[in-house]
Each structure stands twice: as structure tokens, then as C-alpha cells.
Scaffold this active site. Structure first.
Site, PDB file in Angstrom:
ATOM      1  N   PRO A 199       6.865  -8.834   1.936  1.00  0.00           N
ATOM      2  CA  PRO A 199       6.391  -9.555   0.757  1.00  0.00           C
ATOM      3  C   PRO A 199       6.179  -8.614  -0.415  1.00  0.00           C
ATOM      4  O   PRO A 199       5.693  -7.492  -0.222  1.00  0.00           O
ATOM      5  CB  PRO A 199       5.054 -10.141   1.210  1.00  0.00           C
ATOM      6  CG  PRO A 199       5.103 -10.160   2.688  1.00  0.00           C
ATOM      7  CD  PRO A 199       5.996  -9.038   3.105  1.00  0.00           C
ATOM      8  N   THR A 216      12.519 -12.103  -4.990  1.00  0.00           N
ATOM      9  CA  THR A 216      12.656 -13.147  -5.998  1.00  0.00           C
ATOM     10  C   THR A 216      13.145 -12.561  -7.315  1.00  0.00           C
ATOM     11  O   THR A 216      14.043 -13.097  -7.970  1.00  0.00           O
ATOM     12  CB  THR A 216      11.307 -13.855  -6.197  1.00  0.00           C
ATOM     13  OG1 THR A 216      10.784 -14.214  -4.924  1.00  0.00           O
ATOM     14  CG2 THR A 216      11.448 -15.078  -7.052  1.00  0.00           C
ATOM     15  N   GLU A 261     -18.444   5.978   9.329  1.00  0.00           N
ATOM     16  CA  GLU A 261     -17.323   6.487   8.537  1.00  0.00           C
ATOM     17  C   GLU A 261     -17.114   7.982   8.784  1.00  0.00           C
ATOM     18  O   GLU A 261     -15.977   8.461   8.838  1.00  0.00           O
ATOM     19  CB  GLU A 261     -17.532   6.230   7.045  1.00  0.00           C
ATOM     20  CG  GLU A 261     -17.632   4.748   6.651  1.00  0.00           C
ATOM     21  CD  GLU A 261     -16.434   3.922   7.092  1.00  0.00           C
ATOM     22  OE1 GLU A 261     -15.319   4.472   7.218  1.00  0.00           O
ATOM     23  OE2 GLU A 261     -16.606   2.710   7.330  1.00  0.00           O
ATOM     24  N   ASP A 285     -12.015  -2.510  13.480  1.00  0.00           N
ATOM     25  CA  ASP A 285     -11.358  -1.329  14.044  1.00  0.00           C
ATOM     26  C   ASP A 285     -10.792  -1.643  15.417  1.00  0.00           C
ATOM     27  O   ASP A 285      -9.674  -1.247  15.754  1.00  0.00           O
ATOM     28  CB  ASP A 285     -12.378  -0.186  14.216  1.00  0.00           C
ATOM     29  CG  ASP A 285     -12.908   0.314  12.881  1.00  0.00           C
ATOM     30  OD1 ASP A 285     -12.222   0.099  11.870  1.00  0.00           O
ATOM     31  OD2 ASP A 285     -13.997   0.904  12.864  1.00  0.00           O
TER      32      ASP A 285
HETATM   33  P1  ADP Z   1       9.010 -11.051  -3.196  1.00  0.00           P
HETATM   34  O1  ADP Z   1       9.801 -12.214  -3.648  1.00  0.00           O
HETATM   35  O2  ADP Z   1       9.823 -10.029  -2.474  1.00  0.00           O
HETATM   36  O3  ADP Z   1       7.791 -11.395  -2.426  1.00  0.00           O
HETATM   37  P2  ADP Z   1       8.638 -10.730  -5.976  1.00  0.00           P
HETATM   38  O4  ADP Z   1      10.038 -10.646  -6.414  1.00  0.00           O
HETATM   39  O5  ADP Z   1       7.974 -12.031  -6.158  1.00  0.00           O
HETATM   40  O6  ADP Z   1       8.487 -10.273  -4.474  1.00  0.00           O
HETATM   41  O7  ADP Z   1       7.815  -9.583  -6.681  1.00  0.00           O
HETATM   42  C1  ADP Z   1       6.555  -9.795  -7.215  1.00  0.00           C
HETATM   43  C2  ADP Z   1       6.337  -8.948  -8.433  1.00  0.00           C
HETATM   44  O8  ADP Z   1       6.300  -7.577  -8.095  1.00  0.00           O
HETATM   45  C3  ADP Z   1       7.449  -9.061  -9.430  1.00  0.00           C
HETATM   46  O9  ADP Z   1       7.233 -10.126 -10.289  1.00  0.00           O
HETATM   47  C4  ADP Z   1       7.389  -7.732 -10.155  1.00  0.00           C
HETATM   48  O10 ADP Z   1       6.446  -7.777 -11.184  1.00  0.00           O
HETATM   49  C5  ADP Z   1       6.890  -6.791  -9.104  1.00  0.00           C
HETATM   50  N1  ADP Z   1       8.003  -6.056  -8.488  1.00  0.00           N
HETATM   51  C6  ADP Z   1       8.392  -6.099  -7.199  1.00  0.00           C
HETATM   52  N2  ADP Z   1       9.417  -5.275  -6.965  1.00  0.00           N
HETATM   53  C7  ADP Z   1       9.709  -4.687  -8.140  1.00  0.00           C
HETATM   54  C8  ADP Z   1      10.689  -3.730  -8.557  1.00  0.00           C
HETATM   55  N3  ADP Z   1      11.576  -3.214  -7.705  1.00  0.00           N
HETATM   56  N4  ADP Z   1      10.692  -3.371  -9.849  1.00  0.00           N
HETATM   57  C9  ADP Z   1       9.811  -3.867 -10.710  1.00  0.00           C
HETATM   58  N5  ADP Z   1       8.876  -4.775 -10.391  1.00  0.00           N
HETATM   59  C10 ADP Z   1       8.796  -5.191  -9.123  1.00  0.00           C
HETATM   60 ZN    ZN Z   2     -14.557   1.587  11.021  1.00  0.00          ZN
HETATM   61 MG    MG Z   3       9.202 -14.147  -3.457  1.00  0.00          MG
END
Ligand code: ADP
Ligand code: ZN
Ligand code: MG
Length: 658
Positions: free
Chosen positions: A247, A252, A468, A543
Site C-alpha cells: 500500500p 494508483t 524500554e 511485543d
Molecule cells: P497505492 O495506490 O499504491 O496505494 P498511491 O498511488 O495511492 O498508492 O499513492 C499515494 C500517494 O503517495 C500518492 O498520491 C503520492 O502523493 C505519494 N506517492 C506514492 N508513491 C510515490 C512516488 N513514487 N512518487 C511520488 N509520490 C508518491
Molecule cells: Zn515493548
Molecule cells: Mg491505490
């Protein structure tokens, strides 16, 4: 009381499943606006109603005896009878007896009512109107068939019916809920970005790092830009491209960038949106979506989080989800149905490729797969740069250092880090973002905000400090554990305190020795509490969960148990792997018992190791805990001084080996 070990552990699931782009739907707000609409409609109807019944400007109303009088004196020209309503037109020249003596040229009209069921002439006779006077008046009788007559008679039935109708209509809209707003796109809920929409356009320049992925996708861009070149030579371009990655790695974003680079329309829909509400909607949405895209070709259809519909069929929980299967089938049908020259390319994204139905991955479907990794240090720096546009930085900002300190961060994490930094600066009234803002943001993104108001009692503070200190000490002594960057007993997010460990470098591979040391470090807090206070709190529960899960993975996934040998009993995604249902029993009770025995052997062995370390270095432990109670937070340099003072060599960069 967490250990922040920022390496990619197999079970780490980043919680950042952000889905931007999603049209915000605010249900209560919607309801409110619908009620307002209904009230407006009601007001409108009642205004209409009153207009029809009263007419525009009201003629003067007179009494029937006045009328009789006027007829007798010859002022009346004609009388119009409609039911019991009389409209009287006076001779224009004559002056009406009443006050309305306007000398207008147009005829004066007045109205009155006669007795119900009695003829007008009869009434006038009763008022002793002479016959010859009456004969001069032109009396017309109209039958009661006019619109207003019918309306009058039907209104008592119609009006409630109309209201009920409106009410039902509103309820129906409410029930279909979100589906309605997308009616303009037919049944499909897709969001569409047209190539003409310059503001929403994203190109490869906006995606930092991800070099291999971009290279692979360049081919697709080429095809969409210039399909003829490929078709002439008989090349087949893949219909479906599956983006796989954790994620927040920019799946996207990358899909949108492909559309932006190629300058084609981008239809995007999320897997979970197919399965909303009414049964049967999913499949028809797919059909509409593909139809729309074909009409707009060249185009990209992007199905985000396809695992929501594309899971292995026939083995879901509770006998499977028919709706999901139908939707998936429809996607497959559509993908098989279109020709390569149709210039529509389907892209999909998932972070769970392991649960996808094998049918989706067959040739002719999503046969092209692009893996997007978590960014390495250089990529992280590049991503930070992308997101530092429009942010004024102080001179001391060094993005390289930030990139070094953030192994395991996804693009989305880095994006929110930059954002948090800017928020911190703004909150403290500064015009520029400083390095310190960014460094503080790293921890905030990792753990949630500090909870300074979470005040510990003296006893709790002592326990947390020792807990800790235990983690930090074990981590410093064991050769394969990551070095300590920071220890704190200020509560953050859900944790009461934390020890921040960071590897010197990004690691792609992890060894058994590292895992064992990680588990021992996790147990460091637990054994310290037991040893120092002779009791255990609920503090170490997290943990224990994390380390037990790791021990289990070692046995069932990585073949790291001597007894079990080199067997992978589970795939990456857990037991539902290999197209089998979750409830298929993968191993017998006997094997299960063996696994449990191995897991507990690993846990106990590491507990012993941690105990020994804490016992051997009790002086160092006390020193760390004491300093923590005083200062609440210890940074790396200070921590290493304490270690040195107690005869422990701090870790050097080249000492950490795989
Ligand atoms: P995914 O779909 O893989 O979960 P997203 O494409 O929604 O991730 O990414 C979420 C946000 O993270 C994007 O809108 C962007 O702002 C930032 N981001 C992620 N990867 C990059 C990248 N390689 N370069 C610049 N921004 C990124
Ligand atoms: Zn701990
Ligand atoms: Mg996504």
C-alpha cells in the site's frame, strides 16, 4: 511499549491504505439536502395551488342583493354563471354604485355567489328584480368542465397522493444512495479523467523512483500513442496490466501517469465499489464501464484494489459471495471480448496478488505484471523532492538524511511526512520548514502524534523506563539487531513508550539470525519487567503478539525451524493460498501441535538469551532507565555514551552484517 523496527518484517502491513481521488460522500449531509429539496417542492406546490384557486388579481366581491339592485337599475351588462359563481360585467359607461367608480374604458367586473341549487333568475325574482330589467342582461351559463373545476374536485385526493409520491421518491433516492450521483455515467461509478483536463494530469515526472515499473509501462504508453506502429507489425499488446505492490507505493499514481503520458481518457473504479448495495449491480457496472471506455477509446480502465472482486472464486467465507463472482466473471468476459485493436487497456492494482483468482492471471487477461517495490534510499530522496515543491525550506534541510532515516517508508508515508513537517512549521508560526520539523515528522508518521497529556504515575513511569531500557539494551548487545536511534517514554499513538531501531541500510533479505535477535529484542521489555519488578504488566502484550507472529512465520513460511525442516506450510498471504478455500485444512492436528511446539521453543530460547543479557548488564540497564526517567527521551549519541560508560561497545556501521 513498542519496538519500532522499521525493517520489512513479513507481517508488517502498512495501515496506509489511502484512497484519494474518491469522491467524498457525506451521508447525513445528503439527507439534509434532500429534506430541504422536499420542503422547497412542498412550498412550490402550495404556491401553485393557491394561485390556481384565487387567480391573479381579485375582482371585487359584492353581495347578491347588491347585484339585484344593480340589475334593476340597468347597470349590469352581462352575467356569467359557472356553478354557483357569478361574474358580473358592468356597462362600461355606467358608474357602479359601489366605490369602484374608476372611469376606465374597460368593463368593470365583479363577482358574487348565488344560493346553491337555485336558478339565478329565480334568485333575482326573489329580490324583486323587474322582468324587463332582467331581460336586458346577457346571462351565459357555462358548464363546470373547466380545468379548475376538475382540479377543485380531485384536489382532496390528488394532493396527498402527490405528497406520498414525492416522499417515496425521496426514500428511493436515499436507498440507492451513492448510485444516483453517478447516473451521468450510466450505471458505472467510474471516475473519469479526460486528456483535456490539464489540471488533473499526472505524468511520469510526478512519480519519483519506480524506474523498472516506469520502463515497463513506457511500452504501453507508446502503444496508446501510436497503435498503428504496433498493429502493422502484428505485435500484440497486452490487454491487462496488473500493478502489484505494498500500500502507498504509488500504484494508483502510476496508472494515472500512464494515462497522462499517453494523453488518453482514464476511467477508474475501485474493486470495492463494484460490490456495493444491490445485487446484480456489479456486473452491469462492469458492462457499462467497458462500453464507455470503448466509446472513448483510446482509453485506460483502471480497477483499483482488484482483490476486492478478484479473489479466488468458490471458496470464500460463508459459501462465497455471488455478487463478487458475477462481477469478476463479467470482467473476464469483457476482457476476452475486446479485440487488441480496440485501444483500451485495462490496468489493475492490488497489494494482495496472492489471493487473486488464477483466471485473472491467464494469458489474454492480466498477463503483464508490474511489481512496485518500496522505495530504496535514492528513490525516497527523489520522492521527498517531488513533494517538497511549493514548500519553502530553511537552509538546514537535508533530504538525503531524511531518506536515510526512513527505510521501509512508502511513497505515501513520505508524502505525509512532508506534509506533517509543513504543518508543524505552520503551527509554530514559522515561514519555512526546518530539518527538525521533518525529523519529528518521521516519528509522527511511524507512531502517531505524541501524547504529552498522557501522564504516567511515578510507578508507571519507572516501569515504562525499564521496559524500554530493556529493549534498547538487548538490541545493543545482540550482533544482528538493529542499532537504537532513540528511546522515549512519551506516549505516542497507542504505545506507552518506544524504542526506535533503524537498520543502517535497506535490506531486501533477512536471515534467521536477524529474526532470532529481533525476537529477543522484543522480549527484552518483558524480561526486564519480570526481573526488576517481579511482576508483569499489560505493557508487553503487543511485543508478545508481534514476536510470536514472527516466530510462527519462521516455522511455517521460511523453513527456519530445525525440526520442521524446509517446508513452506503457508504462502505469503496466509492459508488461503493456492486457490484453496480458507476452511480447507492444510495440515493435520499433529503438524499443528508440532508447529506450536516449535514456536514456543523459539520464544523460550530467545527469552533466555534476553534474560542473560539483562542480568549481565544490570548496571547499564539501571543507568539507561534512570536517564529516561529524568529526560523522557534519549537520542542516539547520548545512549551510546551510556553504553560506553558501562563497557558496551556501540554498533558501528560495518559491524552489522547479514
Ligand atoms: P497505492 O495506490 O499504491 O496505494 P498511491 O498511488 O495511492 O498508492 O499513492 C499515494 C500517494 O503517495 C500518492 O498520491 C503520492 O502523493 C505519494 N506517492 C506514492 N508513491 C510515490 C512516488 N513514487 N512518487 C511520488 N509520490 C508518491
Ligand atoms: Zn515493548
Ligand atoms: Mg491505490
Amino acid at each position: 511499549m513498542d519496538i519500532l523496527n522499521n525493517k520489512k518484517t513479513p507481517n508488517k502491513k502498512a495501515p496506509n491504505n489511502k484512497n484519494k481521488n474518491q469522491s467524498p460522500k457525506n451521508a447525513p449531509m445528503n439527507l439534509f439536502s434532500k429534506i430541504t429539496n422536499a420542503i422547497l417542492i412542498i412550498i412550490f406546490v402550495s404556491i401553485l395551488y393557491s394561485l390556481i384557486f384565487t387567480g391573479g388579481s381579485k375582482p371585487q366581491q359584492i353581495s347578491i342583493s347588491q347585484l339585484a339592485n344593480d340589475v334593476s337599475t340597468g347597470l349590469v351588462k352581462s352575467i356569467d354563471v359557472q356553478g354557483d359563481d357569478l361574474t358580473i360585467t358592468y356597462n362600461a359607461t355606467g358608474t357602479a354604485t359601489s366605490s369602484a367608480s374608476t372611469t376606465a374604458a374597460e368593463p368593470i367586473t365583479k363577482t358574487t355567489k348565488k344560493e346553491e341549487g337555485v336558478a339565478l333568475t329565480q334568485t333575482l325574482f326573489n329580490y324583486k328584480v323587474p322582468e324587463d330589467a332582467l331581460s336586458k342582461v346577457n346571462i351565459t351559463i357555462e358548464s363546470d368542465t373547466g380545468f379548475s373545476y376538475w382540479f377543485m374536485n380531485l384536489a382532496p385526493f390528488l394532493i396527498p397522493l402527490i405528497f406520498i409520491g414525492i416522499f417515496i421518491w425521496i426514500i428511493m433516492r436515499q436507498m440507492r444512495g451513492t448510485g444516483v450521483q453517478a447516473m451521468s455515467f450510466g450505471q458505472s461509478k467510474a471516475r473519469i479523467i479526460l486528456p483535456t483536463d490539464k489540471k488533473q494530469r499526472i505524468t511520469f515526472a510526478d512519480v519519483a523512483g519506480a524506474k523498472e515499473a516506469k520502463e515497463e509501462l513506457t511500452e504501453v504508453v507508446d502503444f496508446l500513442k501510436n497503435p498503428k506502429k504496433f498493429l502493422d507489425i502484428g505485435a500484440k499488446i497486452p490487454k491487462g496490466i496488473l500493478l502489484m505492490g505494498a500500500p502507498g507505493t504509488g500504484k494508483t499514481l502510476l496508472a494515472r501517469a500512464v494515462a497522462g503520458e499517453a494523453g488518453v481518457a482514464f476511467f477508474s473504479i475501485s474493486g470495492s465499489e463494484f460490490v456495493e448495495m444491490f445485487v446484480g449491480v456489479g456486473a452491469s457496472r462492469v458492462r457499462d464501464l467497458f462500453k464507455m471506455a470503448k466509446n472513448t477509446a483510446p482509453a485506460i480502465i483502471f480497477i483499483d484494489e482488484i482483490d476486492a472482486v478478484g479473489r479466488v472464486r468458490g471458496g470464500g467465507m460463508g459459501g462465497g459471495n455471488d455478487e463478487r463472482e458475477q462481477t469478476l466473471n463479467q470482467i473476464l468476459v469483457e476482457m476476452d471480448g475486446f479485440e487488441p485493436n480496440e485501444k483500451v487497456i485495462v490496468m489493475a492494482a492490488t497489494n494482495r496478488p496472492d489471493v487473486l483468482d488464477p483466471a485473472l492471471l491467464r494469458p489474454g487477461r492480466f498477463d503483464r505484471r508490474v511489481v512496485i517495490d518500496l522505495p530504496d534510499r535514492d528513490d525516497r530522496e527523489a520522492i521527498l523532492k517531488v513533494h517538497s515543491k511549493e514548500k519553502p525550506f530553511a537552509e538546514d534541510v537535508n533530504l538525503r538524511t531524511i531518506a536515510e532515516r526512513t527505510p521501509g517508508f512508502s511513497g505515501a508515508d513520505l508524502y505525509s511526512l512532508m506534509n506533517e513537517g509543513a504543518i508543524l512549521a505552520a503551527r509554530e508560526g514559522r515561514q519555512k520548514v526546518s530539518q527538525f520539523d521533518l525529523i519529528r515528522s518521521i516519528e509522527k508518521v511511524l507512531m502517531g502524534p505524541e501524547r504529552k497529556s498522557h501522564i504516567l504515575s511515578t510507578k508507571e513511569k519507572e516501569i515504562t523506563a525499564y521496559h524500554e531500557a530493556g529493549h534498547a539494551l538487548v538490541s545493543s548487545v545482540l550482533p544482528f539487531a538493529d542499532p537504537v536511534h532513540k528511546i522515549s517514554i512519551i506516549a505516542r499513538g497507542r504505545a506507552g513508550g518506544y524504542t526506535l531501531h533503524l537498520p543502517f541500510e535497506d535490506k531486501k533479505l533477512q536471515s534467521k539470525k536477524e529474526f532470532m535477535d529481533d525476537i529477543a529484542v522484543s522480549l527484552g521489555g518483558y524480561v526486564t519487567e519480570k526481573m526488576v519488578f517481579g511482576d508483569i504488566t499489560t505493557g508487553p502484550s503487543n511485543d508478545l503478539q508481534v514476536s510470536t507472529a514472527l516466530a510462527r512465520d519462521m516455522v511455517t513460511k521460511y523453513g527456519m525451524s530445525e525440526k520442521m525442516g524446509p517446508i513452506a506450510l503457508e504462502g505469503e498471504g496466509g492459508r488461503a493460498m493456492f486457490g484453496r478455500g480458507v476452511d480447507d485444512k492444510e495440515y493435520s492436528d499433529k503438524v499443528n501441535a508440532e508447529i506450536d511446539a516449535e514456536v514456543s521453543a523459539i520464544m523460550n530460547g530467545n527469552m533466555k538469551r534476553a534474560e542473560e543479557i539483562v542480568k549481565d548488564h544490570r548496571k547499564a540497564l539501571d543507568a539507561i532507565a534512570k536517564r529516561l526517567i529524568e529526560k523522557e527521551t534519549i537520542e542516539r549519541e547520548e545512549f551510546e555514551q551510556i553504553l560506553l560508560a558501562n563497557g558496551i561497545m556501540p554498533k558501528k556501521k560495518d559491524e552489522v552484517k547479514i
